[in-house]
Design a protein around this motif. Structure first.
Motif, PDB file in Angstrom:
ATOM      1  N   GLY A 107      25.070  67.622  38.206  1.00 24.30           N
ATOM      2  CA  GLY A 107      24.574  68.946  37.862  1.00 24.30           C
ATOM      3  C   GLY A 107      24.518  69.898  39.039  1.00 24.30           C
ATOM      4  O   GLY A 107      24.369  69.485  40.200  1.00 24.30           O
ATOM      5  N   TYR A 108      24.669  71.178  38.723  1.00 25.80           N
ATOM      6  CA  TYR A 108      24.389  72.210  39.717  1.00 25.80           C
ATOM      7  C   TYR A 108      23.667  73.372  39.030  1.00 25.80           C
ATOM      8  O   TYR A 108      24.049  73.799  37.938  1.00 25.80           O
ATOM      9  CB  TYR A 108      25.661  72.750  40.378  1.00 25.80           C
ATOM     10  N   ALA A 109      22.604  73.869  39.646  1.00 24.22           N
ATOM     11  CA  ALA A 109      21.994  75.124  39.213  1.00 24.22           C
ATOM     12  C   ALA A 109      21.725  75.937  40.463  1.00 24.22           C
ATOM     13  O   ALA A 109      21.657  75.397  41.576  1.00 24.22           O
ATOM     14  CB  ALA A 109      20.707  74.881  38.451  1.00 24.22           C
ATOM     15  N   ARG A 110      21.582  77.226  40.271  1.00 25.55           N
ATOM     16  CA  ARG A 110      21.377  78.186  41.348  1.00 25.55           C
ATOM     17  C   ARG A 110      20.188  77.807  42.218  1.00 25.55           C
ATOM     18  O   ARG A 110      20.262  77.798  43.434  1.00 25.55           O
ATOM     19  CB  ARG A 110      21.133  79.534  40.680  1.00 25.55           C
ATOM     20  N   SER A 111      19.069  77.475  41.614  1.00 27.66           N
ATOM     21  CA  SER A 111      17.851  77.229  42.398  1.00 27.66           C
ATOM     22  C   SER A 111      17.618  75.740  42.630  1.00 27.66           C
ATOM     23  O   SER A 111      17.921  74.893  41.785  1.00 27.66           O
ATOM     24  CB  SER A 111      16.646  77.822  41.665  1.00 27.66           C
ATOM     25  N   LYS A 112      17.060  75.461  43.808  1.00 30.72           N
ATOM     26  CA  LYS A 112      16.722  74.075  44.125  1.00 30.72           C
ATOM     27  C   LYS A 112      15.681  73.557  43.127  1.00 30.72           C
ATOM     28  O   LYS A 112      15.713  72.392  42.733  1.00 30.72           O
ATOM     29  CB  LYS A 112      16.188  74.010  45.560  1.00 30.72           C
ATOM     30  N   THR A 152      15.292  74.156  39.955  1.00 28.49           N
ATOM     31  CA  THR A 152      15.929  73.679  38.718  1.00 28.49           C
ATOM     32  C   THR A 152      16.651  72.352  38.955  1.00 28.49           C
ATOM     33  O   THR A 152      16.557  71.425  38.145  1.00 28.49           O
ATOM     34  CB  THR A 152      16.917  74.738  38.183  1.00 28.49           C
ATOM     35  N   ARG A 153      17.352  72.259  40.077  1.00 28.19           N
ATOM     36  CA  ARG A 153      18.070  71.004  40.364  1.00 28.19           C
ATOM     37  C   ARG A 153      17.094  69.837  40.484  1.00 28.19           C
ATOM     38  O   ARG A 153      17.353  68.745  39.971  1.00 28.19           O
ATOM     39  CB  ARG A 153      18.891  71.154  41.647  1.00 28.19           C
ATOM     40  N   ASP A 154      15.969  70.068  41.160  1.00 31.30           N
ATOM     41  CA  ASP A 154      14.972  69.004  41.305  1.00 31.30           C
ATOM     42  C   ASP A 154      14.406  68.570  39.960  1.00 31.30           C
ATOM     43  O   ASP A 154      14.202  67.373  39.707  1.00 31.30           O
ATOM     44  CB  ASP A 154      13.828  69.481  42.217  1.00 31.30           C
ATOM     45  N   ILE A 155      14.153  69.558  39.087  1.00 32.23           N
ATOM     46  CA  ILE A 155      13.630  69.232  37.754  1.00 32.23           C
ATOM     47  C   ILE A 155      14.645  68.393  36.980  1.00 32.23           C
ATOM     48  O   ILE A 155      14.286  67.421  36.310  1.00 32.23           O
ATOM     49  CB  ILE A 155      13.282  70.522  36.975  1.00 32.23           C
ATOM     50  N   ALA A 156      15.928  68.748  37.103  1.00 29.03           N
ATOM     51  CA  ALA A 156      16.973  68.002  36.395  1.00 29.03           C
ATOM     52  C   ALA A 156      16.975  66.527  36.812  1.00 29.03           C
ATOM     53  O   ALA A 156      17.087  65.630  35.972  1.00 29.03           O
ATOM     54  CB  ALA A 156      18.342  68.632  36.666  1.00 29.03           C
ATOM     55  N   LEU A 157      16.809  66.302  38.097  1.00 23.48           N
ATOM     56  CA  LEU A 157      16.776  64.912  38.583  1.00 23.48           C
ATOM     57  C   LEU A 157      15.515  64.205  38.129  1.00 23.48           C
ATOM     58  O   LEU A 157      15.541  63.039  37.717  1.00 23.48           O
ATOM     59  CB  LEU A 157      16.829  64.888  40.111  1.00 23.48           C
ATOM     60  N   GLU A 158      14.399  64.929  38.226  1.00 23.55           N
ATOM     61  CA  GLU A 158      13.103  64.349  37.849  1.00 23.55           C
ATOM     62  C   GLU A 158      13.126  63.922  36.373  1.00 23.55           C
ATOM     63  O   GLU A 158      12.733  62.806  36.036  1.00 23.55           O
ATOM     64  CB  GLU A 158      12.003  65.395  38.098  1.00 23.55           C
TER      65      GLU A 158
END
Ligand SMILES: NC(=O)c1ccc[n+]([C@@H]2O[C@H](COP(=O)([O-])OP(=O)(O)OC[C@H]3O[C@@H](n4cnc5c(N)ncnc54)[C@H](OP(=O)(O)O)[C@@H]3O)[C@@H](O)[C@H]2O)c1
Ligand SMILES: NC(=O)c1ccc[n+]([C@@H]2O[C@H](COP(=O)([O-])OP(=O)(O)OC[C@H]3O[C@@H](n4cnc5c(N)ncnc54)[C@H](OP(=O)(O)O)[C@@H]3O)[C@@H](O)[C@H]2O)c1
Lengths: 307, 307
Positions: free
Chosen positions: A35-40, A42-48
């Protein structure tokens, strides 16, 4: 389920991408989801949450080696993303998107992609008024339609793989001409949203009726409009800017009919009103018969213990 | 609960009356519920379901000895019913109604009633798109608002009894000036319904998009409009014929704003669109905070196992 794509890259990690992530896990159709999103954030939430196996801090990095890349950003951001990822796309990869408008996305994306990838635009007709990486869920696409617009693309195997992918995510799949897609969606989605936004704006603006009254007495119809009008402003701005022609055409038809009913009210023509209100019931029946809505009154909202 | 009215007569036995019958049973606020509806079929269903204890084959008979008479017929039928029941009303009885419009109902009913009864108009802001005696349920009014318009009526005890009655049926109670009620409802209910009917009519009429497409691809917003537009044609014809002025005023404001947004789309003014779509979200938040809608996305429609 068997894996259809070894590596799937999702660019943009909001409602649609996160739902795709969850649905891919449920179906077991992807080897790895990057995944990639503009904000860190959002990326952290995706992993979490775990709907991605891995995130990268740029779109260019995220697409490396991916067999399927899905652009899940607002329609107006598609061109920039395409330009950024183009040099890193794997030869033979399938590139798709989930944008709510198709012609302008095709014009924005296709010219920027290399020759050796297949671009197959798609639009899953499913959503809620919420957005962001926490709003997704695996069932979003179940029994909904996903429209592909593989215009003049001779990549038959690639198209049928993408169809299998969306079916595995729960959707029914249909193909369509991009311009026709944009007209159909102007009717079934874009103009209804604009109207809902407008009605809520009028209510908010009306000096003689307070916001508190609007809020308290919304149960009689208005609250359904507020739900629709709670959708993401960026997404919808981009939709209207990019589906201008069809939106304006349907808006024109809408105001024409509205003026006709307005005149009937002014003249006190009860028969015309009754006929009109009777005719529109058939469409509702069709939607229920097609399984595209629940047949419980008021969305089950008034059933015992709903609130 | 203690009994507030020994005998309650419901004239008209559709969605609202049947819900009142069920809610009265639940609360134990009525000694006996007597019903009348135009058709024998509806009266038989009322007895079979049991939300009335007794039915009569005329409105005139049903109101004999009643302490509370509630007119639950379409707004356009109120005057005839009032004329028919007037001679049989018990001295000191309270007469009320549930009509969606208040000024015209007051004008239609009040002049026809005898001096020795109290007419206290009311409007419970609760409903579904369904109608008829089988569509009612006891919870319909729970946590919804019921607006009384006891304009210039000095019958203080009678008003407070009717308030207690509606609270026992689950509603919050507010009083309001009838003309203001009609304006507020034009915003929160009447114009939204007209718009929904119009949008569905446009979709149905559009040669270039088939009904099948409209039905299948309705999930993206349109189906919410079809639910609203599935409401009873007679009820809604009567609402628009009887709340003409406020409806036309709000419609005028609506088309003004719609034209403004239309121009923004034509000009490609993304900032104006984004600002507008952001502002309308606050109203939605207010409705959720006031407990007037559920905070589950898409009415919980996409949650696991919904369809
Ligand atoms: N919502 C619906 O009902 C629906 C239905 C079908 C299709 N669609 C389409 O699906 C797409 C995504 O919608 P969504 O509802 O999933 O949106 P969303 O929940 O708002 O998520 C958008 C995602 O895109 C990222 N993003 C936004 N602007 C960007 C930019 N300029 N460059 C790079 N990334 C950017 C955001 O990153 P951050 O989180 O870091 O801000 C976020 O991860 C849109 O094209 C929309 O038209 C939506
Ligand atoms: N539905 C809503 O969302 C809602 C909400 C608040 C208030 N209201 C108001 O409540 C009232 C009733 O609405 P409803 O939804 O309960 O309607 P409904 O389910 O359609 O029932 C209407 C009832 O009135 C009877 N009726 C119809 N025309 C009549 C006439 N000319 N003379 C005598 N009886 C007649 C019908 O008899 P048959 O069954 O024999 O035909 C039926 O029992 C209306 O004034 C409406 O404006 C409705």
């Amino acid at each position: 389920m068997t894996v259809i794509y070894e590596k799937v890259a999702l660019i943009g990690l909001g409602l649609i991408a996160s739902s795709m992530g969850h649905a891919m896990k449920r179906a077991g159709v992807a080897g790895e989801v990057i995944g990639y999103a503009r904000s860190k954030e959002t990326r952290d939430i995706a992993l979490e949450i775990g709907f991605c196996d891995r995130v990268e801090d740029s779109a260019a990095k995220a697409v490396v080696d991916a067999d399927l890349v899905v652009l899940c950003v607002p329609v107006g951001a598609m061109a920039d993303v395409a330009i950024e990822i183009a040099p890193n796309l794997k030869s033979g990869a399938t590139i798709s998107d989930v944008g709510s408008v198709k012609e302008s996305v095709i014009n924005a994306v296709a010219p920027n992609l290399p020759e050796d990838v297949s671009f197959i635009p798609a639009h899953p007709l499913a959503g809620t008024e919420q957005s962001g990486p926490r709003s997704g869920f695996a069932e979003l696409f179940d029994n909904r339609w996903c429209i592909l617009t593989p215009n003049g693309m001779p990549h038959v195997k690639e198209v049928s793989d993408l169809k299998s992918f969306w079916r595995a995510l729960g959707a029914n799949v249909e193909t369509m001409d991009p311009a026709h897609h944009d007209l159909v969606l102007a009717v079934t989605s874009h103009v209804p949203h604009l109207i809902a936004y407008t009605m809520v704006g009028v209510a908010d603006d009306l000096g003689r009726v307070t916001d508190e009254e609007v809020v308290n007495y919304s149960a009689a119809g208005f609250r359904d409009f507020t739900r629709i009008a709670a959708s993401d402003p960026t997404m919808w701005r981009d939709v209207f800017l990019n589906n201008k022609e069809a939106t304006l055409e349907i808006l024109g038809r809408f105001t024409e009919e509205l003026f006709d009913l307005q005149r009937a009210i002014r003249r006190g023509d009860g028969e015309q009103l009754h006929d009109y209100f009777t005719r529109t019931r058939a469409i509702r029946r069709g939607i229920l018969d097609a399984g595209q809505d629940m047949d419980v009154p008021n969305f089950g909202r008034n059933m015992p213990h709903d609130d």
